[in-house]
Design a protein around this motif. Structure first.
Motif, PDB file in Angstrom:
ATOM      1  N   PRO A 189     -41.819-152.958  39.581  1.00 44.44           N
ATOM      2  CA  PRO A 189     -41.465-151.867  38.205  1.00 44.44           C
ATOM      3  C   PRO A 189     -42.924-150.832  38.228  1.00 44.44           C
ATOM      4  CG  PRO A 189     -41.922-154.205  37.428  1.00 44.44           C
ATOM      5  CD  PRO A 189     -41.601-154.272  38.896  1.00 44.44           C
ATOM      6  N   TYR A 190     -42.775-149.656  37.718  1.00 43.59           N
ATOM      7  CA  TYR A 190     -43.987-148.876  37.462  1.00 43.59           C
ATOM      8  C   TYR A 190     -44.098-148.667  36.083  1.00 43.59           C
ATOM      9  CZ  TYR A 190     -41.986-144.477  36.058  1.00 43.59           C
ATOM     10  OH  TYR A 190     -41.177-143.455  35.367  1.00 43.59           O
ATOM     11  N   ILE A 191     -45.404-148.406  35.732  1.00 46.10           N
ATOM     12  CA  ILE A 191     -45.615-148.048  34.447  1.00 46.10           C
ATOM     13  C   ILE A 191     -46.483-146.689  34.310  1.00 46.10           C
ATOM     14  CG2 ILE A 191     -47.116-149.008  32.574  1.00 46.10           C
ATOM     15  CD1 ILE A 191     -46.735-151.736  33.512  1.00 46.10           C
ATOM     16  N   PRO A 192     -46.164-145.803  33.763  1.00 46.48           N
ATOM     17  CA  PRO A 192     -46.869-144.520  33.904  1.00 46.48           C
ATOM     18  C   PRO A 192     -47.750-144.596  32.877  1.00 46.48           C
ATOM     19  CG  PRO A 192     -44.895-144.424  32.512  1.00 46.48           C
ATOM     20  CD  PRO A 192     -44.737-145.701  33.134  1.00 46.48           C
ATOM     21  N   MET A 193     -48.993-143.740  33.084  1.00 42.32           N
ATOM     22  CA  MET A 193     -50.209-143.534  32.193  1.00 42.32           C
ATOM     23  C   MET A 193     -50.378-142.031  32.103  1.00 42.32           C
ATOM     24  SD  MET A 193     -52.313-144.456  30.006  1.00 42.32           S
ATOM     25  CE  MET A 193     -53.338-143.391  29.074  1.00 42.32           C
ATOM     26  N   THR A 194     -50.052-141.511  30.907  1.00 43.24           N
ATOM     27  CA  THR A 194     -50.177-140.086  31.074  1.00 43.24           C
ATOM     28  C   THR A 194     -51.745-140.001  30.059  1.00 43.24           C
ATOM     29  OG1 THR A 194     -47.942-139.946  30.749  1.00 43.24           O
ATOM     30  CG2 THR A 194     -49.111-138.182  29.845  1.00 43.24           C
ATOM     31  N   TYR A 195     -52.371-139.154  30.688  1.00 40.00           N
ATOM     32  CA  TYR A 195     -53.789-138.734  30.343  1.00 40.00           C
ATOM     33  C   TYR A 195     -53.752-137.620  29.813  1.00 40.00           C
ATOM     34  CZ  TYR A 195     -56.074-142.969  32.031  1.00 40.00           C
ATOM     35  OH  TYR A 195     -56.393-144.165  32.196  1.00 40.00           O
ATOM     36  N   PRO A 196     -54.566-137.189  28.626  1.00 37.53           N
ATOM     37  CA  PRO A 196     -54.415-135.689  28.101  1.00 37.53           C
ATOM     38  C   PRO A 196     -55.716-134.817  28.793  1.00 37.53           C
ATOM     39  CG  PRO A 196     -55.548-137.204  26.617  1.00 37.53           C
ATOM     40  CD  PRO A 196     -54.932-138.139  27.457  1.00 37.53           C
TER      41      PRO A 196
ATOM     42  N   LEU B 208     -62.433-148.513  25.151  1.00 33.83           N
ATOM     43  CA  LEU B 208     -62.050-148.105  26.461  1.00 33.83           C
ATOM     44  C   LEU B 208     -61.559-146.750  26.468  1.00 33.83           C
ATOM     45  CD1 LEU B 208     -61.521-149.379  29.095  1.00 33.83           C
ATOM     46  CD2 LEU B 208     -59.193-150.020  28.198  1.00 33.83           C
ATOM     47  N   VAL B 209     -61.019-146.321  25.250  1.00 34.16           N
ATOM     48  CA  VAL B 209     -60.846-144.900  25.339  1.00 34.16           C
ATOM     49  C   VAL B 209     -61.840-144.104  25.238  1.00 34.16           C
ATOM     50  CG1 VAL B 209     -59.823-143.101  23.422  1.00 34.16           C
ATOM     51  CG2 VAL B 209     -58.582-145.385  23.778  1.00 34.16           C
ATOM     52  N   ALA B 210     -62.995-144.746  24.685  1.00 35.22           N
ATOM     53  CA  ALA B 210     -64.057-143.768  24.841  1.00 35.22           C
ATOM     54  C   ALA B 210     -64.812-143.415  25.965  1.00 35.22           C
ATOM     55  CB  ALA B 210     -65.145-144.428  23.583  1.00 35.22           C
ATOM     56  N   LYS B 211     -64.531-144.666  26.652  1.00 32.95           N
ATOM     57  CA  LYS B 211     -64.964-144.676  28.202  1.00 32.95           C
ATOM     58  C   LYS B 211     -64.252-143.471  29.113  1.00 32.95           C
ATOM     59  CE  LYS B 211     -65.052-147.206  32.885  1.00 32.95           C
ATOM     60  NZ  LYS B 211     -64.661-148.615  33.250  1.00 32.95           N
ATOM     61  N   PHE B 212     -62.955-143.258  28.929  1.00 31.68           N
ATOM     62  CA  PHE B 212     -62.139-142.308  29.533  1.00 31.68           C
ATOM     63  C   PHE B 212     -62.637-141.082  28.808  1.00 31.68           C
ATOM     64  CE2 PHE B 212     -58.473-139.580  29.467  1.00 31.68           C
ATOM     65  CZ  PHE B 212     -58.578-139.100  31.099  1.00 31.68           C
ATOM     66  N   THR B 213     -62.657-140.755  27.599  1.00 27.72           N
ATOM     67  CA  THR B 213     -63.258-139.637  26.968  1.00 27.72           C
ATOM     68  C   THR B 213     -64.599-139.108  27.462  1.00 27.72           C
ATOM     69  OG1 THR B 213     -62.114-140.297  24.908  1.00 27.72           O
ATOM     70  CG2 THR B 213     -63.997-138.614  24.632  1.00 27.72           C
TER      71      THR B 213
ATOM     72  N   PRO C  31     -61.589-134.359  21.945  1.00 25.00           N
ATOM     73  CA  PRO C  31     -61.042-133.922  20.652  1.00 25.00           C
ATOM     74  C   PRO C  31     -60.509-135.360  19.991  1.00 25.00           C
ATOM     75  CG  PRO C  31     -60.337-131.848  21.819  1.00 25.00           C
ATOM     76  CD  PRO C  31     -60.787-133.226  22.619  1.00 25.00           C
ATOM     77  N   ALA C  32     -60.634-135.585  18.518  1.00 25.49           N
ATOM     78  CA  ALA C  32     -59.883-136.768  18.152  1.00 25.49           C
ATOM     79  C   ALA C  32     -58.454-136.949  18.448  1.00 25.49           C
ATOM     80  CB  ALA C  32     -60.080-136.537  16.758  1.00 25.49           C
ATOM     81  N   TYR C  33     -57.602-135.759  18.672  1.00 23.63           N
ATOM     82  CA  TYR C  33     -56.493-135.873  19.006  1.00 23.63           C
ATOM     83  C   TYR C  33     -56.212-136.126  20.328  1.00 23.63           C
ATOM     84  CZ  TYR C  33     -57.037-130.953  20.615  1.00 23.63           C
ATOM     85  OH  TYR C  33     -57.726-129.865  21.484  1.00 23.63           O
ATOM     86  N   GLY C  34     -56.907-135.841  21.241  1.00 21.72           N
ATOM     87  CA  GLY C  34     -56.916-136.451  22.629  1.00 21.72           C
ATOM     88  C   GLY C  34     -57.055-137.655  22.937  1.00 21.72           C
TER      89      GLY C  34
ATOM     90  N   PHE D 167     -54.340-139.618  21.731  1.00 24.30           N
ATOM     91  CA  PHE D 167     -53.091-139.583  22.779  1.00 24.30           C
ATOM     92  C   PHE D 167     -53.568-140.684  23.657  1.00 24.30           C
ATOM     93  CE2 PHE D 167     -50.968-137.980  26.316  1.00 24.30           C
ATOM     94  CZ  PHE D 167     -49.898-137.498  26.112  1.00 24.30           C
ATOM     95  N   THR D 168     -54.697-140.671  24.319  1.00 22.83           N
ATOM     96  CA  THR D 168     -55.290-142.004  25.133  1.00 22.83           C
ATOM     97  C   THR D 168     -54.936-143.164  24.699  1.00 22.83           C
ATOM     98  OG1 THR D 168     -56.814-140.082  26.075  1.00 22.83           O
ATOM     99  CG2 THR D 168     -57.007-142.630  26.638  1.00 22.83           C
ATOM    100  N   LYS D 169     -55.179-143.441  23.425  1.00 21.67           N
ATOM    101  CA  LYS D 169     -55.079-144.828  22.836  1.00 21.67           C
ATOM    102  C   LYS D 169     -53.611-145.129  22.934  1.00 21.67           C
ATOM    103  CE  LYS D 169     -56.268-147.703  18.920  1.00 21.67           C
ATOM    104  NZ  LYS D 169     -57.149-147.883  17.753  1.00 21.67           N
ATOM    105  N   GLU D 170     -52.822-144.439  22.506  1.00 25.20           N
ATOM    106  CA  GLU D 170     -51.321-144.440  22.333  1.00 25.20           C
ATOM    107  C   GLU D 170     -50.813-144.841  23.707  1.00 25.20           C
ATOM    108  OE1 GLU D 170     -49.259-141.632  20.205  1.00 25.20           O
ATOM    109  OE2 GLU D 170     -50.323-141.895  18.289  1.00 25.20           O
ATOM    110  N   GLY D 171     -51.221-144.052  24.762  1.00 25.31           N
ATOM    111  CA  GLY D 171     -50.946-144.313  26.191  1.00 25.31           C
ATOM    112  C   GLY D 171     -51.292-145.641  26.748  1.00 25.31           C
ATOM    113  N   TYR D 172     -52.602-146.208  26.136  1.00 28.62           N
ATOM    114  CA  TYR D 172     -53.110-147.579  26.615  1.00 28.62           C
ATOM    115  C   TYR D 172     -52.378-148.458  25.889  1.00 28.62           C
ATOM    116  CZ  TYR D 172     -57.292-145.822  28.771  1.00 28.62           C
ATOM    117  OH  TYR D 172     -58.230-145.224  29.502  1.00 28.62           O
ATOM    118  N   GLU D 173     -51.679-148.210  24.613  1.00 28.30           N
ATOM    119  CA  GLU D 173     -51.025-149.174  24.043  1.00 28.30           C
ATOM    120  C   GLU D 173     -49.379-149.212  24.619  1.00 28.30           C
ATOM    121  OE1 GLU D 173     -52.767-148.520  19.457  1.00 28.30           O
ATOM    122  OE2 GLU D 173     -51.052-147.276  19.864  1.00 28.30           O
TER     123      GLU D 173
END
Length: 376
Positions: A119-126, A282-287, A131-134, A137-143
Motif C-alpha cells: 500500500p502507498y501512503i501519500p505525503m503532501t507538502y506545502p 519534525l515540522v520545524a525541520k522541514f520548514t 508561514p504558520a499556515y504552511g 499543513f505539514t503537521k496535518e500531513g504528518y498526522e
C-alpha cells in the motif's frame, strides 16, 4: 588491510546490495517501509519501530513502467515503479511517496492502480512551508501519514518515541556533515568511496550507520592531510552512477563537497532542540529545509549556498549533474551556472538518466573540464 579500507569495503557492500539489506530486515522480523525521495518523514517510521528504506530506483532499462509513464519522465521515478511492478519490493509493509513534483504525483496514482501488495501512503507538502499556515499543513500531513502507517502496519506511534528518534537522526546528520568535511582533506576518499558512505545510509537504521561513520571520521582524522587531486563540488539530485564516478577518478578528480539531494541535502538541517511537541520539532525541520530545487526558494539562496560551499572547500570547479527530464532542476540550472561563473569558478553540466549505459559524451566533457581546471 587498514581499518579505513575495511570500513570502505563495508560501506560498499551495503550500498551495492540493497536487496540483501532489505531481506536482512525481513528475516529479522523487522517491518520495512519504503521511502521515495525527496524528503519523506523517515523519523515517523523509525519512531514506530520499523525500518525506513530508501527507494531511488536503479541503473537499469525501464520495461513494465512504460505502460504507465511516457518516456520523458524522470528515470528515478520510472525505475522505482518498474522495480515495484517486478515485485522487487514484495514484503514491504507500505511505501511513503511525497508529492513534491508532478512526476511524483503521477507515481502515487500509478502505484495505486499497478502495484499489488504494497500500500502507498501519500505525503503532501506545502511549498509555502514557512508561514504558520504552511507549518500547520505539514503537521496535518504528518498526522495523516501516522494514521495510515498505523492502519497498514499495526504499529503504534508515540510522541515520546519520536523524540528519541529525532536525537538519533540529529546525531546522524551531524556525523554525515563531519564526514563530508573530513573527506575533503583526504584524496584516499575517492568519489566511489564517498558515494558508498552516503548511499549506504538509505539502507540501514541510522543508529547503525552512525557507528560506521563515526569510526570512518575517526580514521580520517588520524591520517595526514593529502589533497593533490583536482577538487570539485557536485550539485544535483543524484550522483551515484559508478560509471560516472569512475570517469572522475580516472581524471584525478575528487569530490570535496556537494549540493546533492541524495547526499548532503539530507543532512544540512537538524530538528530543533525543543518545541511544543516532538512532532512540531519534525515540522520545524522541514520548514527550515532549503537550498534544493524541489522546494520554494524565493530568496534564491541555493546558488549562494553552492558558491559559498565551493569557496569554503577550496574547490577548483563545480560539476552540475542534471537529472534528465527533471523540470525543477532544469529551472534552477541557468541561475546556478550564472552564479558559479560570476563567482569566478569553472563549471560543467552533464545530463544523466537512470537508463544510461554509455557515458562517452560525459567522459569527453569531464576530460576537457579536467584539462581546463589543470591549466587555469
Amino acid at each position: 588491510m587498514s581499518r579505513f579500507e575495511e570500513l570502505a569495503e563495508e560501506f560498499a557492500r551495503i550500498a551495492n546490495d540493497p536487496r540483501g539489506q532489505f531481506q536482512g530486515f525481513l528475516d529479522s522480523g523487522k517491518k520495512v517501509v519504503g521511502c521515495v525521495p525527496e524528503f519523506t518523514p523517515e523519523e515517523l517510521v523509525h519512531a514506530m519501530g520499523m525500518a525506513p528504506f530508501g527507494m531511488w530506483g536503479a541503473d537499469a532499462k525501464v520495461t513494465r513502467a512504460r505502460t504507465y509513464f511516457p518516456t520523458f519522465y524522470c528515470g528515478i521515478v520510472q525505475t522505482v515503479l518498474d522495480l515495484a511492478l517486478m515485485k522487487k519490493y514484495e514484503g514491504m509493509s507500505a511505501v511513503i511517496i511525497p508529492t513534491l513534483c508532478d512526476t511524483l504525483k503521477a507515481l502515487t496514482q500509478n502505484w495505486q492502480h499497478g502495484v499489488d501488495g504494497v500500500p502507498y501512503i501519500p505525503m503532501t507538502y506545502p511549498q509555502n512551508r514557512k508561514p504558520a499556515y504552511g507549518q500547520q499543513f505539514t503537521k496535518e500531513g504528518y498526522e495523516r501519514v501516522i494514521r495510515d502507517l498505523e492502519r497498514c502496519t499495526g504499529a503504534e506511534f508515540s510522541d515520546e518515541a519520536l523524540g528519541k528518534t529525532i536525537e538519533v537522526y540529529n546525531e546522524h546528520s551531524h556525523l554525515m556533515r563531519q564526514f563530508s568535511v573530513a573527506a575533503a582533506s583526504h584524496d584516499c576518499v575517492t568519489p566511489t568511496i564517498r558515494r558508498n558512505v552516503f548511499k549506504s545510509a538509505w539502507f540501514m537504521l541510522k543508529e547503525d550507520h552512525s557507528k560506521l561513520v563515526r569510526e570512518m571520521v575517526r580514521e580520517l582524522s588520524a591520517m595526514e592531510v593529502e589533497t593533490k587531486k583536482t577538487r570539485i563540488v557536485t550539485s544535483g539530485i543524484l550522483v551515484d552512477n559508478l560509471n560516472l564516478l569512475k570517469i572522475l577518478e580516472e581524471n584525478s578528480m575528487t569530490i570535496v563537497g556537494d549540493d546533492v539531494v541524495a547526499e548532503s541535502g539530507q543532512y544540512r538541517t537538524d530538528a530543533p532542540a525543543s518545541g511544543p511537541s516532538n512532532l512540531d520539532r519534525l515540522v520545524a525541520k522541514f520548514t527550515n529545509t532549503g537550498d534544493v530545487s524541489m522546494l520554494l526558494d524565493p530568496e534564491r539562496h541555493r546558488e549562494v549556498a553552492l558558491v559559498d560551499l565551493a569557496k569554503e572547500r577550496r574547490a577548483d570547479g563545480v560539476l552540475i549533474v542534471l537529472t534528465k527530464f527533471c523540470d525543477p532542476e532544469e529551472f534552477d540550472l541557468p541561475r546556478l551556472r550564472k552564479a558559479v561563473m560570476d563567482a569566478g569558478l569553472k563549471e560543467v553540466t552533464i545530463e544523466v538518466d537512470r537508463q544510461m549505459d554509455r557515458f562517452d559524451q560525459a567522459q569527453t566533457a569531464l576530460e576537457t573540464f579536467h584539462d581546463v581546471l589543470a591549466y587555469a
